[in-house]
Enzyme design. Structure first.
Site, mmCIF file in Angstrom:
data_model
loop_
_atom_site.group_PDB
_atom_site.id
_atom_site.type_symbol
_atom_site.label_atom_id
_atom_site.label_comp_id
_atom_site.label_asym_id
_atom_site.label_seq_id
_atom_site.Cartn_x
_atom_site.Cartn_y
_atom_site.Cartn_z
ATOM 1 N N SER A 186 50.697 53.508 40.577
ATOM 2 C CA SER A 186 50.962 53.057 41.740
ATOM 3 C C SER A 186 52.115 53.960 42.292
ATOM 4 O O SER A 186 51.815 55.041 42.548
ATOM 5 C CB SER A 186 51.170 51.628 41.538
ATOM 6 O OG SER A 186 51.096 50.940 43.022
ATOM 7 N N ASP A 199 41.176 46.186 42.671
ATOM 8 C CA ASP A 199 42.610 46.354 43.053
ATOM 9 C C ASP A 199 42.708 45.794 44.304
ATOM 10 O O ASP A 199 42.241 46.200 45.411
ATOM 11 C CB ASP A 199 43.031 47.828 43.019
ATOM 12 C CG ASP A 199 44.377 47.980 42.888
ATOM 13 O OD1 ASP A 199 45.173 47.237 43.782
ATOM 14 O OD2 ASP A 199 44.800 48.821 42.195
ATOM 15 N N HIS A 222 44.853 45.804 39.522
ATOM 16 C CA HIS A 222 46.407 46.808 39.603
ATOM 17 C C HIS A 222 47.232 46.445 38.421
ATOM 18 O O HIS A 222 48.195 47.098 38.521
ATOM 19 C CB HIS A 222 46.783 46.343 41.035
ATOM 20 C CG HIS A 222 47.620 47.596 41.333
ATOM 21 N ND1 HIS A 222 47.336 48.874 41.595
ATOM 22 C CD2 HIS A 222 49.087 47.513 41.588
ATOM 23 C CE1 HIS A 222 48.267 49.584 42.233
ATOM 24 N NE2 HIS A 222 49.366 48.997 42.225
#
Lengths: 276, 276
Positions: B146, B222, B255
């Site tokens: 991320s 996600d 995620h």
């Protein structure tokens, strides 16, 4: 039952589920990993140690990769009832009350109302799981860490034939004499140590309970080794009782999940052989 | 340097180390896994995402087993400077300040005093590690998740030849236009978007920066996919620039570290091939 979270992992599903419990008279939360496929899956119970909830092993135990490969479900219960209105709500007291249920059925006030963790794990949660998920009740095993290693051992010894296999990481083998468990047993079960024997691995073996074999890993750098754990007491008892104990002293390993995760694969494969 | 903890795991040593940093002008903490043996070991940098410290991937990333097998060290820096006297001390604001350094060197007050995470990661911590541990500076790779995927990408693009390989889990590929990063870039770098280009993967590629190849895993479940991540922008940019991108959309994955841990092995083996 309420699914608090569901995450795809290693092709399977890691669930966290909350449900009202009749045995502990409060909401309980547990983690359940289901591998890919339809099932019914064999199931391994993992009982956690002092201060833990369902989440510690779920986050740090590294069981999903192997459970997914082997097609085995893993259930991780909480270690006690929880809530502000439930006895033992003192986060600073890590050896008594919430996070420290010791997998016994308490008989003494104020704990008896909620601290029925043995019944919760072996009856209520078991029935709930087999009724709601594609799990094979004929293929169950149990293991755990520290207080949860104690829990796994007494669950197996008290229920001959129910669990195909039992193993432990650094188990508390004689809670009735260990520093970190004596006080809790007194509070939950009363001051008369005779009532503790049904919840103590060594006493259960002494009183005739048997399992065929056991796998135990123990770090030799574990700071609780001499006061709290004392695996040599288990070795002596198993030798006398004819229980085939494999006790592996692991050099340099401590009491943490860095230790548990290292040997998680060995334990799961050992159980899988006995579940097949 | 102070070793805050050392735990044996998978035959190696998981260290957590604190040291005073000159670039961020505060104490910084990082995690370092060293496999068994004498070294010098190749080293893989893992940069973490928003809200994380060094600890999240150390506890949930499941990298030690494979790193131990491959004989690779893994270093996990923190994501920002930290402290009550350092700007951005608001735990409720997870997109700015502490836990949200975005791996840039801030130029604007009050952040410029401490938020020098690019210099910290690529210069200060790098020099400290190679001076003090048996690590091979000629064999480095970098990856992250991320915000840390963004960090890995810009570190690799801005330092051609330093990292043998670069990969990412769900990276922020264009922080200058993504919802969760625009505000932080403005606060750290000023309102003029031209100054942001040196810290944005797509702008760097557009401006001529190159790496040979990239591995990216992205969960298609996600929740940040469309607003924050948008891997198709990276795919377009790599196609135009001749960068060999392997972008794997992973069905059903989100995620979380449940996603990261699932594909950690693939990434480490991919890097190991390029480090050998």
């Amino acid at each position: 039952m309420e699914v608090l979270s569901e995450n795809r992992s290693f092709g399977g599903r890691q669930l966290v589920i909350r449900h009202p419990s009749t045995s502990t008279r409060c909401d309980m939360t547990f983690a359940l990993f289901l591998p890919e496929g339809e099932g019914p899956f064999p199931v391994i119970w993992y009982l956690s140690g002092l201060t833990c909830s369902h989440a510690n092993v779920m986050e740090k135990g590294e069981y999903r990769r192997i459970a997914a490969e082997l097609g085995i479900a893993v259930v991780c219960p909480d270690t006690s009832p929880r809530g502000e209105n439930i006895a033992g709500f003192d986060p600073s007291d890590w050896q008594l009350g919430q996070g420290a249920g010791f997998y016994v059925d308490a008989t003494e006030p104020p704990y008896a109302d909620n601290y029925q963790m043995y019944t919760y794990v072996t009856s209520e949660l078991s029935e709930l799981l087999f009724a709601n998920y594609p799990l094979d009740a004929q293929r169950q095993s149990i293991f755990g860490h520290s207080m949860g290693g104690h829990g796994a051992l007494i669950c197996a010894l008290k229920n001959p034939g129910r669990y195909r296999s039992c193993s432990a990481f650094a188990p508390i083998v004689q809670p009735s004499t260990a520093d970190w468990s004596k006080r809790a047993l007194g509070e939950y079960l009363g001051v008369e140590p005779a009532s503790w024997r049904a919840w103590d691995t060594l006493a259960l073996i002494e009183d005739g309970a048997r399992i065929d074999e056991l796998l135990v890993d123990q770090g030799d750098a574990d700071s609780f080794l001499n006061d709290g754990l004392r695996p040599w007491l288990l070795a002596d008892a198993c030798r006398e009782a004819g229980i085939d104990l494999t006790l592996r002293m692991q050099p340099g390993y401590d009491h943490s999940y860095f230790f548990i995760s290292t040997f998680m694969e060995d334990h799961l494969r050992w159980h899988a052989e006995r579940l097949s």
